[in-house]
Design a protein around this motif. Structure first.
Motif, short mmCIF file in Angstrom:
data_model
loop_
_atom_site.label_atom_id
_atom_site.label_comp_id
_atom_site.label_asym_id
_atom_site.label_seq_id
_atom_site.Cartn_x
_atom_site.Cartn_y
_atom_site.Cartn_z
N LEU A 25 0.92 -1.27 -0.15
CA LEU A 25 -0.05 0.08 -0.02
C LEU A 25 0.71 1.21 -0.06
CD1 LEU A 25 -2.48 -1.22 2.73
CD2 LEU A 25 -2.74 -1.28 0.06
N PRO A 26 0.58 2.28 -0.80
CA PRO A 26 1.12 3.62 -0.70
C PRO A 26 1.23 4.17 0.79
CG PRO A 26 -0.88 3.99 -1.77
CD PRO A 26 -0.76 2.43 -1.68
N VAL A 27 2.42 4.80 1.05
CA VAL A 27 2.60 5.35 2.21
C VAL A 27 2.85 6.88 2.34
CG1 VAL A 27 4.29 5.23 4.29
CG2 VAL A 27 3.74 3.40 2.97
N ASN A 28 2.05 7.47 3.05
CA ASN A 28 2.30 9.04 3.38
C ASN A 28 3.00 9.12 4.51
OD1 ASN A 28 2.12 11.84 3.96
ND2 ASN A 28 -0.01 11.85 2.92
N LYS A 29 4.28 9.80 4.37
CA LYS A 29 5.12 9.53 5.65
C LYS A 29 4.90 10.37 6.66
CE LYS A 29 8.07 12.89 3.06
NZ LYS A 29 9.50 12.96 2.24
N LEU A 30 3.98 11.49 6.22
CA LEU A 30 3.61 12.63 7.37
C LEU A 30 2.49 12.11 8.02
CD1 LEU A 30 3.62 16.03 5.00
CD2 LEU A 30 5.43 14.87 6.64
N LEU A 31 1.98 10.98 7.72
CA LEU A 31 0.96 10.38 8.70
C LEU A 31 1.35 9.13 9.38
CD1 LEU A 31 -2.21 10.62 6.18
CD2 LEU A 31 -1.58 12.40 8.03
N LEU A 32 2.41 8.84 9.26
CA LEU A 32 2.88 7.54 10.14
C LEU A 32 3.01 7.94 11.40
CD1 LEU A 32 5.87 6.59 7.69
CD2 LEU A 32 3.52 5.38 8.20
N ASN A 202 19.13 15.58 12.61
CA ASN A 202 17.98 16.23 11.70
C ASN A 202 17.76 15.64 10.41
OD1 ASN A 202 16.04 18.19 11.36
ND2 ASN A 202 17.53 19.81 10.79
N GLN A 203 17.56 14.24 10.38
CA GLN A 203 17.40 13.70 8.96
C GLN A 203 16.03 13.86 8.38
OE1 GLN A 203 19.96 12.00 7.45
NE2 GLN A 203 21.38 12.93 9.11
N LYS A 204 15.86 13.35 7.08
CA LYS A 204 14.61 13.87 6.30
C LYS A 204 14.15 12.21 6.24
CE LYS A 204 12.49 15.98 2.67
NZ LYS A 204 12.64 16.96 1.34
N LEU A 205 12.84 12.07 6.68
CA LEU A 205 12.31 10.96 6.44
C LEU A 205 11.78 10.85 5.08
CD1 LEU A 205 10.87 8.36 7.50
CD2 LEU A 205 8.89 9.74 8.28
N THR A 206 12.42 10.02 4.25
CA THR A 206 12.16 9.99 2.78
C THR A 206 11.90 8.64 2.24
OG1 THR A 206 14.26 11.60 2.68
CG2 THR A 206 13.44 10.52 0.44
N GLU A 207 12.77 7.60 2.61
CA GLU A 207 12.17 6.28 2.12
C GLU A 207 11.66 5.35 3.28
OE1 GLU A 207 15.57 4.62 0.01
OE2 GLU A 207 15.56 6.38 -1.23
N TYR A 208 10.91 4.28 2.67
CA TYR A 208 10.05 3.32 3.89
C TYR A 208 11.35 2.91 4.75
CZ TYR A 208 6.81 0.16 5.75
OH TYR A 208 6.12 -0.37 6.55
N SER A 209 12.53 2.65 4.14
CA SER A 209 13.54 1.75 5.13
C SER A 209 14.12 2.94 6.04
CB SER A 209 14.70 1.59 4.08
OG SER A 209 15.21 2.53 3.31
N ASP A 210 13.78 3.96 5.87
CA ASP A 210 14.17 5.17 6.97
C ASP A 210 13.44 5.01 8.30
OD1 ASP A 210 15.75 6.16 5.12
OD2 ASP A 210 14.42 7.94 4.65
N LEU A 211 12.35 4.21 8.14
CA LEU A 211 11.31 4.24 9.29
C LEU A 211 12.07 3.48 10.50
CD1 LEU A 211 7.91 3.08 7.74
CD2 LEU A 211 8.56 5.33 9.09
N LYS A 212 13.01 2.55 10.39
CA LYS A 212 13.62 1.69 11.53
C LYS A 212 14.25 2.70 12.52
CE LYS A 212 14.76 -2.07 10.83
NZ LYS A 212 15.42 -3.60 10.60
#
Length: 382
Positions: A25-32, A202-212
């Motif tokens: 499913l598509p991910v909107n990073k700002l709503l995680l 101060n990293q930018k949440l960009t890819e799904y693998s960044d979530l960890k």
């Protein structure tokens, strides 16, 4: 009088590089959501609140509800506008909503931003007109031909990027090409940009693998802190009976300067006690007319924001109402929901409200008053 500051928080992106989750499913990073119901938008709103005079959030239809929920915690003015198809369109839409002297523009995807980074960026802009958070490049860089690139003069740009508002508006009026950040527009207009101290966190949440990485930074709690609160209000004729923001039909009501919501007052005192921030009278004194008749849930919202400013997240609340009459069971779930919503960062299942009768004993049993006792736990995340 010092220069006024507006935080412009950008939350209108489409998250195209975020890809899809493990279910496709598509991910909107700002709503995680991370611990305590905190998403990137809410984290940024809470992070900037202590250092600015107002906020403007540029949102999309997908992120508007989250932005409004986050802003409900604020005690400063805010406005919400729709962003555009490009980053600079979102910025210019937001700039039109403020007259502040300085604007601090920040991507909500950088939800790990620290207080120090925010303070440094704004201070540079107040003093020198601009202050763009950045860090020196640390890694070895190679071009497509395999040649090593000299990194000694290279910076990795971050946000916030803060500017004299009038000069930035003028820069955008004179420029319409696509850019990746506001520092580029400023530099094209004025020749140079002032850098402020960024942070490797101060990293930018960009890819799904960044979530960890982000989850490990946000979801790591300190040892919990506990607080106790107790409040008693007299029962009198001619007043409403309000507990947990719920108006309960009864011939007697609670007497007090505000709405005399003893449940909410006890919860506030428990939260303040856990953070060692004094009591409700210190922050919302009954000698101040602006609190006369106020809904106590509004005071709880302000308390929640204060806790976040100090780095605390509410873990759970447990309250007991001691009242002979009326029967409170039908109203308990609504009380819990009101408290959870007002705090904004706690799930409903972490808010417990109970009621007990004193079997006709004591002032509560004689319908002289209602007493509430509450405990709360806090933790510091990140």
């Amino acid at each position: 009088m010092g220069k006024t500051v507006c935080a412009i928080l950008l939350a209108a992106g489409s998250s195209t590089r975020m890809g899809r989750d493990e279910h496709g499913l598509p991910v909107n990073k700002l709503l995680l959501e991370f611990t305590g119901g905190l998403d990137p938008i809410k984290l940024c709103v809470i992070g900037f609140a202590p250092y600015v005079d107002e906020m403007v959030l540029a949102v999309s239809p997908a992120t508007e509800a989250s932005a409004r929920a986050a802003c409900s915690l604020l005690s400063i003015p805010y406005r919400i506008v729709y962003g555009g198809s490009r980053r600079q369109d979102s910025v210019t839409n937001a700039l039109a909503q403020t007259q502040a002297d300085v604007v601090a523009i920040h991507d909500c995807a950088r939800c790990l931003v620290t207080s120090e980074v925010i303070i440094n960026s704004i201070a540079k802009a107040k003093e020198l007109g601009s202050g763009a958070a950045a860090i020196k490049v640390r890694d070895t860089l190679r071009d497509v031909a395999g040649e090593t690139v000299d990194r000694s003069e290279l910076y990795a740009m971050q946000t916030p990027q803060s500017f004299d508002r009038k000069r930035l508006v003028k820069a955008y009026e004179d420029f319409n090409d696509d850019v990746t950040d506001d520092a580029s527009v400023w530099q094209m207009a004025y020749g140079s940009i002032e850098y402020s101290k960024g942070d490797i966190m101060n990293q930018k949440l960009t890819e799904y693998s960044d979530l960890k990485l982000f989850a490990s930074c946000i979801n790591t709690p300190s040892l919990p802190r506990f607080g106790y609160g107790e409040d008693t209000h007299r029962l009198v004729e001619g007043r409403k009976l309000i507990l947990g923001g719920v108006e309960i039909p009864f011939e007697l009501g609670l007497y007090g300067h505000s709405d005399a919501d003893a449940l909410t007052h006890a919860v506030i005192d428990a939260l303040l006690g856990a953070a060692a921030l004094g009591d409700i009278g210190r922050h919302f004194p009954d000698s101040d007319d602006k609190y006369k008749g106020i809904c106590s849930l509004e005071l709880l919202k302000k308390t929640s924001l204060l806790l976040r400013e100090k780095g605390w997240t509410v873990c759970n609340i447990d309250a007991t109402i001691i009242a002979q009459k009326p029967k409170l069971a039908p109203y308990i779930d609504k009380m819990r929901a009101n408290i959870a919503e007002s705090i904004g960062t706690v799930d409903l299942d972490a808010v417990s409200v109970k009621a007990t009768t004193p079997e006709g004993i004591g002032p509560e049993g004689n319908l002289e008053c209602i007493t509430v006792r509450a405990v709360a736990s806090l933790a510091c995340f990140g």
